[in-house]
Motif scaffolding. Structure first.
Motif, short mmCIF file in Angstrom:
data_model
loop_
_atom_site.label_atom_id
_atom_site.label_comp_id
_atom_site.label_asym_id
_atom_site.label_seq_id
_atom_site.Cartn_x
_atom_site.Cartn_y
_atom_site.Cartn_z
N LEU A 68 34.54 40.32 42.89
CA LEU A 68 35.46 40.58 41.77
C LEU A 68 35.61 39.37 40.85
O LEU A 68 35.50 39.50 39.63
N PHE A 69 35.89 38.23 41.43
CA PHE A 69 36.22 37.06 40.63
C PHE A 69 34.98 36.31 40.13
O PHE A 69 35.05 35.61 39.13
N SER A 70 33.85 36.49 40.78
CA SER A 70 32.63 35.80 40.36
C SER A 70 31.90 36.54 39.25
O SER A 70 31.13 35.94 38.51
N GLU A 71 32.15 37.83 39.10
CA GLU A 71 31.37 38.61 38.13
C GLU A 71 31.69 38.27 36.67
O GLU A 71 30.88 38.53 35.80
N ASN A 72 32.83 37.68 36.38
CA ASN A 72 33.18 37.31 35.01
C ASN A 72 33.23 35.80 34.84
O ASN A 72 34.12 35.29 34.16
N GLU A 73 32.29 35.10 35.46
CA GLU A 73 32.21 33.64 35.40
C GLU A 73 33.44 32.95 35.96
O GLU A 73 33.71 31.80 35.64
N GLY A 74 34.19 33.64 36.78
CA GLY A 74 35.32 33.03 37.46
C GLY A 74 34.87 32.51 38.80
O GLY A 74 33.69 32.59 39.15
N VAL A 75 35.82 31.97 39.57
CA VAL A 75 35.48 31.49 40.90
C VAL A 75 36.45 32.04 41.94
O VAL A 75 37.63 32.27 41.65
N PHE A 76 35.92 32.27 43.11
CA PHE A 76 36.69 32.69 44.28
C PHE A 76 36.43 31.63 45.33
O PHE A 76 35.30 31.44 45.76
N ILE A 77 37.48 30.90 45.68
CA ILE A 77 37.32 29.80 46.63
C ILE A 77 38.20 30.05 47.86
O ILE A 77 39.39 30.34 47.73
N ILE A 78 37.58 29.93 49.01
CA ILE A 78 38.32 29.99 50.27
C ILE A 78 38.62 28.55 50.66
O ILE A 78 37.71 27.72 50.69
N THR A 79 39.88 28.27 50.92
CA THR A 79 40.23 26.91 51.28
C THR A 79 40.89 26.85 52.65
O THR A 79 41.58 27.78 53.05
#
Length: 127
Positions: A68-79
């Motif tokens: 979801l978040f990577s498809e629009n040049e965003g980032v999804f980060i697990i911390t």
């Protein structure tokens, strides 16, 4: 599902306050990701420091968030994943797919680096 959300200008910090991410919680987590994304959030940091156990449905929820978040040049980060969760991610070879960082601070820095790179790319392409 217990969690907290802090929305900042460039990202959303989503802290999962549960010890297990399994088939009982995964659908609710996916729904939260979809809702947050629909609200216009482009970057999300998922703090998993409280999660001691995950199963395949939990990993599925992480993959939904990543897509979801990577498809629009965003980032999804697990911390801050715990050892058990990190082992499961590595066994599943998802460490090659997911962005995983040890601290919230490093994750925030990564979001800002991604935003800077995106802005530079747009300038280079004359947008």
């Amino acid at each position: 599902m217990k969690y907290s959300v802090e929305k900042e200008e460039k990202y959303c910090l989503f802290k999962l306050n549960e010890s297990k991410l399994d088939s009982t919680l995964a659908p609710a987590l996916k729904s939260e990701f979809i809702t947050i994304h629909a609200e216009g959030v482009k970057n999300i940091i998922l703090d998993m420091s409280e999660v001691k156990y995950s199963d395949s449905s939990g990993l599925s929820a992480l993959l939904v968030g990543n897509r979801l978040f990577s498809e629009n040049e965003g980032v999804f980060i697990i911390t801050a994943p715990t050892d058990h969760v990190m082992k499961l991610i590595k066994i599943s070879q998802l460490d090659k797919v997911l962005n995983i960082l040890p601290t919230v601070e490093e994750s925030v820095d990564a979001v800002f680096m991604n935003e800077i790179e995106k802005d530079l790319n747009q300038e280079e392409n004359g947008q």
